[in-house]
Design an enzyme around this catalytic site. Sequence first.
Site, mmCIF file in Angstrom:
data_model
loop_
_atom_site.group_PDB
_atom_site.id
_atom_site.type_symbol
_atom_site.label_atom_id
_atom_site.label_comp_id
_atom_site.label_asym_id
_atom_site.label_seq_id
_atom_site.Cartn_x
_atom_site.Cartn_y
_atom_site.Cartn_z
ATOM 1 N N TYR A 188 0.845 -1.204 0.000
ATOM 2 C CA TYR A 188 0.000 0.000 0.000
ATOM 3 C C TYR A 188 0.885 1.261 0.000
ATOM 4 O O TYR A 188 0.508 2.299 -0.523
ATOM 5 C CB TYR A 188 -0.960 -0.024 1.188
ATOM 6 N N LYS A 190 -2.821 8.601 2.930
ATOM 7 C CA LYS A 190 -4.048 8.443 3.728
ATOM 8 C C LYS A 190 -3.832 8.902 5.174
ATOM 9 O O LYS A 190 -4.761 9.400 5.816
ATOM 10 C CB LYS A 190 -4.532 6.989 3.711
HETATM 11 P P1 NAP Z 1 -11.974 4.566 -8.303
HETATM 12 O O1 NAP Z 1 -13.284 4.124 -8.777
HETATM 13 O O2 NAP Z 1 -10.811 4.373 -9.235
HETATM 14 O O3 NAP Z 1 -12.073 6.064 -7.814
HETATM 15 C C1 NAP Z 1 -10.938 6.891 -7.642
HETATM 16 C C2 NAP Z 1 -11.290 8.202 -8.232
HETATM 17 O O4 NAP Z 1 -10.258 9.167 -8.035
HETATM 18 C C3 NAP Z 1 -11.483 8.081 -9.739
HETATM 19 O O5 NAP Z 1 -12.710 8.677 -10.085
HETATM 20 C C4 NAP Z 1 -10.308 8.866 -10.255
HETATM 21 O O6 NAP Z 1 -10.470 9.413 -11.532
HETATM 22 C C5 NAP Z 1 -10.229 9.934 -9.195
HETATM 23 N N1 NAP Z 1 -9.051 10.779 -9.373
HETATM 24 C C6 NAP Z 1 -7.746 10.429 -9.403
HETATM 25 N N2 NAP Z 1 -6.991 11.523 -9.648
HETATM 26 C C7 NAP Z 1 -7.859 12.566 -9.747
HETATM 27 C C8 NAP Z 1 -7.715 13.959 -9.975
HETATM 28 N N3 NAP Z 1 -6.519 14.536 -10.165
HETATM 29 N N4 NAP Z 1 -8.828 14.744 -10.013
HETATM 30 C C9 NAP Z 1 -10.055 14.208 -9.839
HETATM 31 N N5 NAP Z 1 -10.251 12.904 -9.635
HETATM 32 C C10 NAP Z 1 -9.172 12.097 -9.587
HETATM 33 O O7 NAP Z 1 -11.555 3.776 -6.966
HETATM 34 P P2 NAP Z 1 -12.187 3.693 -5.498
HETATM 35 O O8 NAP Z 1 -11.560 2.497 -4.920
HETATM 36 O O9 NAP Z 1 -13.652 3.821 -5.563
HETATM 37 O O10 NAP Z 1 -11.552 4.958 -4.777
HETATM 38 C C11 NAP Z 1 -12.327 5.983 -4.139
HETATM 39 C C12 NAP Z 1 -11.690 6.331 -2.812
HETATM 40 O O11 NAP Z 1 -11.870 5.226 -1.931
HETATM 41 C C13 NAP Z 1 -10.198 6.605 -2.881
HETATM 42 O O12 NAP Z 1 -9.867 7.645 -1.997
HETATM 43 C C14 NAP Z 1 -9.617 5.290 -2.370
HETATM 44 O O13 NAP Z 1 -8.319 5.445 -1.841
HETATM 45 C C15 NAP Z 1 -10.632 4.985 -1.291
HETATM 46 N N6 NAP Z 1 -10.623 3.600 -0.790
HETATM 47 C C16 NAP Z 1 -10.716 2.552 -1.644
HETATM 48 C C17 NAP Z 1 -10.675 1.258 -1.146
HETATM 49 C C18 NAP Z 1 -10.750 0.080 -2.072
HETATM 50 O O14 NAP Z 1 -10.385 -1.026 -1.661
HETATM 51 N N7 NAP Z 1 -11.206 0.249 -3.302
HETATM 52 C C19 NAP Z 1 -10.582 1.028 0.235
HETATM 53 C C20 NAP Z 1 -10.504 2.125 1.100
HETATM 54 C C21 NAP Z 1 -10.533 3.415 0.569
HETATM 55 P P3 NAP Z 1 -9.506 8.776 -12.706
HETATM 56 O O15 NAP Z 1 -9.961 7.376 -12.905
HETATM 57 O O16 NAP Z 1 -9.729 9.677 -13.852
HETATM 58 O O17 NAP Z 1 -8.075 8.859 -12.227
#
Ligand code: NAP
Length: 257
Positions: A157, A164
């Site tokens: 990670y 984070k």
């Molecule tokens: P996701 O669908 O890939 O969402 C991440 C989002 O961040 C995407 O829409 C991405 O857009 C956006 N992003 C990245 N750079 C950006 C920028 N410069 N400006 C605006 N948007 C931007 O994945 P997700 O897992 O749902 O992630 C959402 C949140 O949940 C994140 O903070 C992640 O760390 C957190 N989270 C995820 C998990 C997990 O296991 N999935 C667990 C705990 C927390 P692009 O695709 O265009 O880059």
Amino acid sequence: MGIVQGKRALVVGVANDKSLAWQIAQTLAKEGAEVALTYQGEVLEKRVRPLAAQIDATVIGELDVTNDAQIESVFAALKEKWGGLDLLVHAVAFAERENLRDRFLTVSRENFARSMEISAYSLVALARAAEPLMEACGGGSIITLTYLGAVRAIPNYNMMGVAKAALEACVRYLSIDLGAKNIRVNALSAGPARTLSSSAIRDFHTMTHQVEERSPLRRGMKPEEVGTMAAAVLSDFSSGVTGQTIYVDVGFNIMGF
Ligand code: NAP
């Protein structure tokens, strides 16, 4: 009557139908909120528009969180549309693929700064832009999404764990600044879920298997559980809760081994 009936919500971070932000947007709409979504670039716009149509959400504009002009224009559009804003969901994070594997030690100065800017500073920038709109509504509620890697060393990670940790600290400091205006700021620490972002983490399946086998509930987190908890924390049912990191991880964080 839903638990966020009549609230106006901006949800940032929908990339596709697997995005945790999409789970949250759907639940907020189901619970009575009016939802606005943003997209990052033309490719994602094509994915976000049909999703928005499914929940009668407005696509309020393009938003790359590193672009101050786009932040300004999205919040100006919200002000024009709604006059204020009640709820903000920040579900954005980024680390280079090479920094989600092997040694944390090798991260470059440039990649470190970029991850911190997109994954942590962006919450500050969005909260600052939201402040006057929420003040106009007599208060508001902001959530961001984090992961256990902020407070524990989780193999691979790496850079995202450091970002984070900063994000969770931002939540605490923002909650002090905004609390006087009745604006709450909290983080949901979600369990592992298969999304576009998580696919970049090496050995991600090990993280999910560990949770399924060893968590108190002995199963993985369901993505929709992030949606329902988000609605609860954003809603007035949580009016006494701010500055917190709340775990939605089927209890995994309490385990010693
Ligand atoms: P996701 O669908 O890939 O969402 C991440 C989002 O961040 C995407 O829409 C991405 O857009 C956006 N992003 C990245 N750079 C950006 C920028 N410069 N400006 C605006 N948007 C931007 O994945 P997700 O897992 O749902 O992630 C959402 C949140 O949940 C994140 O903070 C992640 O760390 C957190 N989270 C995820 C998990 C997990 O296991 N999935 C667990 C705990 C927390 P692009 O695709 O265009 O880059």
